[in-house]
Design an enzyme around this catalytic site. Structure first.
Site, PDB file in Angstrom:
ATOM      1  N   HIS A   1      34.636  43.423  53.005  1.00  0.00           N
ATOM      2  CA  HIS A   1      33.927  44.529  53.648  1.00  0.00           C
ATOM      3  C   HIS A   1      35.366  45.794  53.476  1.00  0.00           C
ATOM      4  CE1 HIS A   1      30.600  42.466  55.855  1.00  0.00           C
ATOM      5  NE2 HIS A   1      30.742  42.313  54.569  1.00  0.00           N
TER       6      HIS A   1
HETATM    7  C1  LIG Z   1      32.947  37.695  48.840  1.00  0.00           C
HETATM    8  C2  LIG Z   1      31.710  39.449  49.438  1.00  0.00           C
HETATM    9  C3  LIG Z   1      31.689  39.174  50.282  1.00  0.00           C
HETATM   10  C4  LIG Z   1      30.226  40.113  51.100  1.00  0.00           C
HETATM   11  N1  LIG Z   1      29.103  39.850  52.154  1.00  0.00           N
HETATM   12  C5  LIG Z   1      28.156  41.414  51.978  1.00  0.00           C
HETATM   13  C6  LIG Z   1      27.095  40.716  52.449  1.00  0.00           C
HETATM   14  O1  LIG Z   1      26.741  39.799  52.694  1.00  0.00           O
HETATM   15  N2  LIG Z   1      26.618  41.775  53.000  1.00  0.00           N
HETATM   16  C7  LIG Z   1      26.780  43.757  52.665  1.00  0.00           C
HETATM   17  O2  LIG Z   1      26.501  44.101  52.986  1.00  0.00           O
HETATM   18  N3  LIG Z   1      28.882  43.397  52.231  1.00  0.00           N
HETATM   19  C8  LIG Z   1      29.328  42.112  51.873  1.00  0.00           C
HETATM   20  N4  LIG Z   1      30.150  42.319  51.107  1.00  0.00           N
HETATM   21  C9  LIG Z   1      30.742  43.818  50.806  1.00  0.00           C
HETATM   22  C10 LIG Z   1      30.077  44.305  49.629  1.00  0.00           C
HETATM   23  O3  LIG Z   1      29.496  43.467  48.683  1.00  0.00           O
HETATM   24  C11 LIG Z   1      30.906  45.175  48.867  1.00  0.00           C
HETATM   25  O4  LIG Z   1      31.223  46.616  50.642  1.00  0.00           O
HETATM   26  C12 LIG Z   1      30.534  46.451  47.970  1.00  0.00           C
HETATM   27  O5  LIG Z   1      29.972  45.449  47.207  1.00  0.00           O
HETATM   28  C13 LIG Z   1      31.587  47.776  46.965  1.00  0.00           C
HETATM   29  O6  LIG Z   1      30.579  48.043  46.410  1.00  0.00           O
HETATM   30  P1  LIG Z   1      31.655  49.114  45.848  1.00  0.00           P
HETATM   31  O7  LIG Z   1      30.584  50.248  44.365  1.00  0.00           O
HETATM   32  O8  LIG Z   1      32.490  50.039  46.793  1.00  0.00           O
HETATM   33  O9  LIG Z   1      32.035  48.317  45.175  1.00  0.00           O
HETATM   34  P2  LIG Z   1      32.288  47.195  43.555  1.00  0.00           P
HETATM   35  O10 LIG Z   1      30.429  47.160  43.144  1.00  0.00           O
HETATM   36  O11 LIG Z   1      33.252  46.631  43.464  1.00  0.00           O
HETATM   37  O12 LIG Z   1      32.237  48.387  42.474  1.00  0.00           O
HETATM   38  C14 LIG Z   1      33.239  48.492  41.169  1.00  0.00           C
HETATM   39  C15 LIG Z   1      32.903  47.954  40.146  1.00  0.00           C
HETATM   40  O13 LIG Z   1      34.024  49.118  39.401  1.00  0.00           O
HETATM   41  C16 LIG Z   1      34.367  48.190  37.914  1.00  0.00           C
HETATM   42  N5  LIG Z   1      35.894  48.863  38.277  1.00  0.00           N
HETATM   43  C17 LIG Z   1      37.005  49.179  38.862  1.00  0.00           C
HETATM   44  N6  LIG Z   1      38.108  49.500  37.638  1.00  0.00           N
HETATM   45  C18 LIG Z   1      37.375  49.575  37.118  1.00  0.00           C
HETATM   46  C19 LIG Z   1      38.392  50.583  35.879  1.00  0.00           C
HETATM   47  N7  LIG Z   1      39.015  50.632  35.517  1.00  0.00           N
HETATM   48  N8  LIG Z   1      37.071  51.075  34.356  1.00  0.00           N
HETATM   49  C20 LIG Z   1      35.817  50.074  34.392  1.00  0.00           C
HETATM   50  N9  LIG Z   1      36.045  49.718  35.981  1.00  0.00           N
HETATM   51  C21 LIG Z   1      36.374  49.105  36.852  1.00  0.00           C
HETATM   52  C22 LIG Z   1      34.687  46.501  39.642  1.00  0.00           C
HETATM   53  O14 LIG Z   1      34.808  45.800  37.936  1.00  0.00           O
HETATM   54  C23 LIG Z   1      32.847  46.962  39.846  1.00  0.00           C
HETATM   55  O15 LIG Z   1      31.617  46.532  38.810  1.00  0.00           O
HETATM   56  C24 LIG Z   1      30.670  41.529  50.492  1.00  0.00           C
HETATM   57  C25 LIG Z   1      31.542  41.196  49.353  1.00  0.00           C
HETATM   58  C26 LIG Z   1      31.904  39.881  48.781  1.00  0.00           C
HETATM   59  C27 LIG Z   1      33.144  40.992  47.924  1.00  0.00           C
END
Ligand SMILES: Cc1cc2nc3c(=O)[nH]c(=O)nc-3n(C[C@H](O)[C@H](O)[C@H](O)COP(=O)(O)OP(=O)(O)OC[C@H]3O[C@@H](n4cnc5c(N)ncnc54)[C@H](O)[C@@H]3O)c2cc1C
Ligand SMILES: *[C@@H]1O[C@H](CO)[C@@H](O)[C@H](O)[C@H]1NC(C)=O
Ligand SMILES: *[C@@H]1O[C@H](CO)[C@@H](O)[C@H](O)[C@H]1NC(C)=O
Ligand SMILES: *[C@@H]1O[C@H](CO)[C@@H](O)[C@H](O)[C@H]1NC(C)=O
Ligand SMILES: *[C@@H]1O[C@H](CO)[C@@H](O)[C@H](O)[C@H]1NC(C)=O
Ligand SMILES: *[C@@H]1O[C@H](CO)[C@@H](O)[C@H](O)[C@H]1NC(C)=O
Ligand SMILES: *[C@@H]1O[C@H](CO)[C@@H](O)[C@H](O)[C@H]1NC(C)=O
Length: 576
Positions: A511
């Site tokens: 997280h």
């Molecule tokens: C293993 C795991 C288990 C988890 N379990 C839970 C759970 O059960 N419940 C829950 O609520 N949360 C859970 N989480 C947390 C939750 O999934 C994350 O907090 C959330 O997905 C983050 O979202 P975000 O949009 O901030 O980033 P992300 O979803 O990581 O999105 C960022 C995106 O940007 C892309 N990116 C990065 N840099 C670049 C670039 N330079 N050019 C193009 N694209 C790029 C990446 O590939 C990615 O797809 C878990 C996370 C993980 C990894």
């Protein structure tokens, strides 16, 4: 302490054979607006460019496409048709795949805790444990969000990707244990964040099939959105005119053949670039684009756009600690379904059964060394050799050693923070990140209180069918840290050792957040301070992790801000 100990302990127990859930066949959206970046034009123009097709980026891009042309750039591939992503029982398969084409990119924080970040359309929602739960009303108020619009945005997300979990015997025993020891009231099944014990939502449907943020692209206007896969953004381009702020107007990205493409904003003062690259990717990309601490950028020969010392600050990862409880009887394969929301800022959750992590049924899912979880040695000792040894030892354990589950605690916040730095100018390299787990005493106290609660659950009457009667807590603790794999704790002196146990066995619950925080790097509308036509919308903007688990709120925020941007620009709320 060797494997023999486990052999002895479980010698008398008969193993049960793991049976995988049938691979649920589900309708797979064929987005005709989704293509590989290799097919992209060298130069193209859009009203909005969203960087990162993750948990926030997908709902955001889908919403903006209702009224404007949108380019969504995702460095990873499609999640569709990949059973490692779709099947609940495969949790860990993607996380254990460390190849360059894996949807999970492993990283190790400077603290030594092994972690993972998404590299796939749908982002973290394609890798995660699926638990779906909203932020508290207090969190929504403090974030300065409009409560009604927040609720509408949650509902928009929930209509497509949230489900009620099955709640079989083992998860029910954890719930009843929580109630028995006084984590009250019983709030039943709800998405709401309320003190007490509840069953939360999940993005896995009744067939154990995962739905992700990429599914929210079903809401997109297919004629106005372009989604490019394998498109890694290297830099945001700024137009600098004397006397005015730098204005974002384009991006440079590379396809999988390394070919360079540029995308620009159509000429309109309200068109924007929005960074949704996640808590590691967003601060990294701002720095690569010249927005960050000037000395650090200078050290990497990056031309300064804006000296912003707070980019990359406020990085946090909520520490997770867990106790393994071997069970004398069969348990279901479950990821998180129940949560105890205590009054002292610890959240209690649990996962059971054998989850595949790379072919072998003998595994611990969320707690497997194959995915980098290794609580049997302190963080700094979690070397590749230590992981390999734990993985190997695991293979020689009796199957009965895998029957059971982990009860975990995660602390709210956390209060401890760290920072992020660039290792190089290559966006494919993981940034160097320090989380400073338990640096603040309050975080450590919450861990100890959380573990004390977990111990009480294990000793509760309700949970008794799922623990061996002759295994005292001290042995279970000793187990989670001294066994060949993640089973036993190292310190037997329980009064002293819970603090030490917290530090030694700390793992991530993934997280992590921060790096582009509200009121530090972005304003209340998520606009990057000091420049024009640029926002950051994702988990990097959080000061604290929302709810007990963040993904519901990350998806909500993508939708919420999409609606807000449209309504500010169109002068009226768009229809859903
Ligand atoms: C293993 C795991 C288990 C988890 N379990 C839970 C759970 O059960 N419940 C829950 O609520 N949360 C859970 N989480 C947390 C939750 O999934 C994350 O907090 C959330 O997905 C983050 O979202 P975000 O949009 O901030 O980033 P992300 O979803 O990581 O999105 C960022 C995106 O940007 C892309 N990116 C990065 N840099 C670049 C670039 N330079 N050019 C193009 N694209 C790029 C990446 O590939 C990615 O797809 C878990 C996370 C993980 C990894
Ligand atoms: C696109 O760029 C490549 C080099 O990266 C070049 O060979 C090609 O001619 C360009 N195509 C167009 C249409 O300009
Ligand atoms: C925005 O898009 C929605 C849905 O496509 C449409 O109903 C609405 O009329 C559009 N608004 C404007 C001002 O174009
Ligand atoms: C939003 O929904 C929650 C329940 O999920 C409720 O407690 C809250 O009052 C709602 N807020 C508004 C402004 O309607
Ligand atoms: C699924 O995961 C396994 C184990 O990590 C890996 O070997 C395999 O290539 C993955 N398959 C896909 C389609 O990603
Ligand atoms: C804990 O494990 C160690 C070996 O790792 C052992 O020496 C010790 O006796 C164990 N303590 C208990 C209470 O089982
Ligand atoms: C156990 O911890 C208590 C409290 O910290 C301490 O007084 C005692 O000496 C410890 N015992 C051992 C054997 O370490």
């Amino acid at each position: 302490m060797g494997v023999w100990w486990w052999r002895l302990l479980f010698a008398a127990l008969s193993g049960i054979l793991f049976s995988a859930q049938p691979c649920a066949s589900q309708k797979v959206p064929k987005y005709r607006f989704m293509q590989n970046a290799r097919t992209a034009a060298n130069i193209s123009y859009y009203d909005y460019i969203v960087i990162g097709g993750g948990t926030a980026g997908c709902p955001l891009a889908a919403t903006l496409s209702q009224n404007y042309s949108v380019l969504l750039l995702e460095r990873g591939g499609s999640p569709y048709g990949n059973p490692n992503i779709s099947n609940l029982a495969a949790f860990g398969a993607a996380l254990s795949d460390t190849s360059p084409s894996s949807p999970a990119q492993r990283f190790i924080s400077q603290d030594g805790v092994i972690n993972s970040r998404a590299r796939v359309l749908g982002g973290g929602s394609c890798l995660n444990a699926g638990f779906y739960t909203r932020a508290s009303p207090q969190y929504v108020r403090e974030a300065g969000w409009d409560g009604r619009a927040v609720n509408e945005s949650y509902e928009w997300v929930e209509k497509l990707v949230a489900f009620e979990p099955p709640m079989k015997q083992w998860q029910s025993a954890v719930r009843d244990g929580l109630l028995e020891i006084g984590v009250l009231p019983n709030n039943g099944f709800t998405y709401d964040h309320i003190e007490g014990t509840k069953v939360g939502g999940t993005i896995f449907d009744h067939n154990g099939f995962r739905h992700t943020a990429a599914d929210l692209l079903e809401y997109a206007n297919p004629t106005r959105i372009t989604v490019l896969l394998d498109a890694t953004v290297h830099r945001i381009l700024f137009r600098v005119k004397d006397g005015s702020k730098p204005m974002a107007h384009g991006v440079v990205f590379r396809d999988s053949l390394g070919r360079r493409h540029k995308a620009y904003l159509n000429h309109h003062p309200r068109n924007e670039i929005i960074v949704s690259a996640g808590a590691l990717g967003s601060p990294q990309l701002l720095m690569l684009s010249g927005i960050g601490p000037s000395n650090h950028l200078k050290a990497h020969n990056i031309r300064l756009t804006l000296d912003q010392p707070l980019v990359g600050q406020g990085m946090s990862d909520n520490p997770m600690n867990a106790i393994f409880v071997p069970s004398p009887r069969d348990v279901e394969v479950s990821l998180i379904e129940v949560v105890g929301i205590t009054s002292f800022g610890s959240y209690i959750e649990a996962a059971s059964g054998e989850n595949f992590a790379g072919g072998s049924p003998r595994d611990y899912g969320m707690f497997s060394p194959k995915i980098g979880q290794l609580s049997t040695v302190p963080p700094k000792q979690r070397s590749p050799e230590a992981l390999a040894k734990a993985t190997k030892d695991m293979e020689s354990l009796d199957e009965a050693a895998f029957r059971g589950g982990f009860i975990l605690e995660k602390i709210m916040g956390p209060i401890s923070t760290g920072h992020l730095e660039l290792p190089s100018r290559d966006p494919n390299h993981n940034p160097l990140v320090t989380f400073n787990y338990f640096k603040e005493t309050r975080d450590l106290e919450r861990c100890v209180q959380g573990l004390t609660t977990v111990e009480k659950i294990i000793e509760s009457k309700a949970f008794s069918p799922f623990r061996y009667p002759n295994m005292p807590i001290s042995l279970l603790l000793n187990m989670t840290a001294s066994a060949p794999v993640n089973l036993l704790p190292k310190h037997t002196n329980s009064s002293l050792s819970l603090q030490q146990f917290c530090r030694d066995t700390v793992m991530t619950i993934w997280h992590y957040h921060g790096g582009c925080q509200v009121r530090k790097v972005v304003d209340n509308d998520y606009k990057v301070l000091g420049v024009d036509a640029l926002r950051v919308i994702d988990g990097s903007t959080f000061n604290d992790s929302p709810g007990t688990n963040p993904q519901a709120t990350v998806m909500m925020l993508g939708r919420y801000m999409g609606v807000k941007i449209l309504s500010q620009r169109l002068g009226a709320a768009p229809s859903a």
